[in-house]
Design a protein around this motif. Structure first.
Motif: not given
Length: 111
Positions: A5-9, A15-19
């Motif tokens: 779960h930690e890796a998924l978060i 991805l949000a930061a890259l976007f």
């Protein structure tokens, strides 16, 4: 919280930061007017003399461009007409408001 779960978060946050970075870069790049002529032989690069003449126009100059569009025009003429239209756009980009371009689409075989 498990490692999965930690890796998924972390992945979702990454991805949000890259976007957000891509959106910010696109916003900043849209404000900068960069033009590059990547054609072989620099077909759309205006000479220094041409730019000087276009920038120093004392009064508005009207250019009438007659081009029949659509299937009525043969393919070689269509590509030539596109090149002429692109060149006129380059003239307009340099001359600004002092170059008025009027485009006409005459019917084939008309006066």
């Amino acid at each position: 919280m498990t490692k999965k779960h930690e890796a998924l978060i972390y992945s979702a946050v990454g991805l949000a930061a890259l976007f957000l970075l891509l959106v910010a870069f696109n916003y900043l790049a849209a404000g900068a007017a960069v033009r590059a002529d990547l054609t072989e032989g620099k077909l759309y690069t205006l000479s220094a003399g041409t730019k000087k003449v276009l920038r120093n126009l004392q009064a508005p100059v009207k250019v009438k461009l007659y081009v029949t569009s659509g299937e009525a025009m043969p393919v070689p003429l269509r590509s030539f007409a596109q090149r002429v239209d692109d060149m006129v756009r380059e003239f307009k980009a340099v001359a600004g408001a002092n170059l008025v371009v009027e485009r006409y689409n005459p019917r084939p075989d008309s006066e």
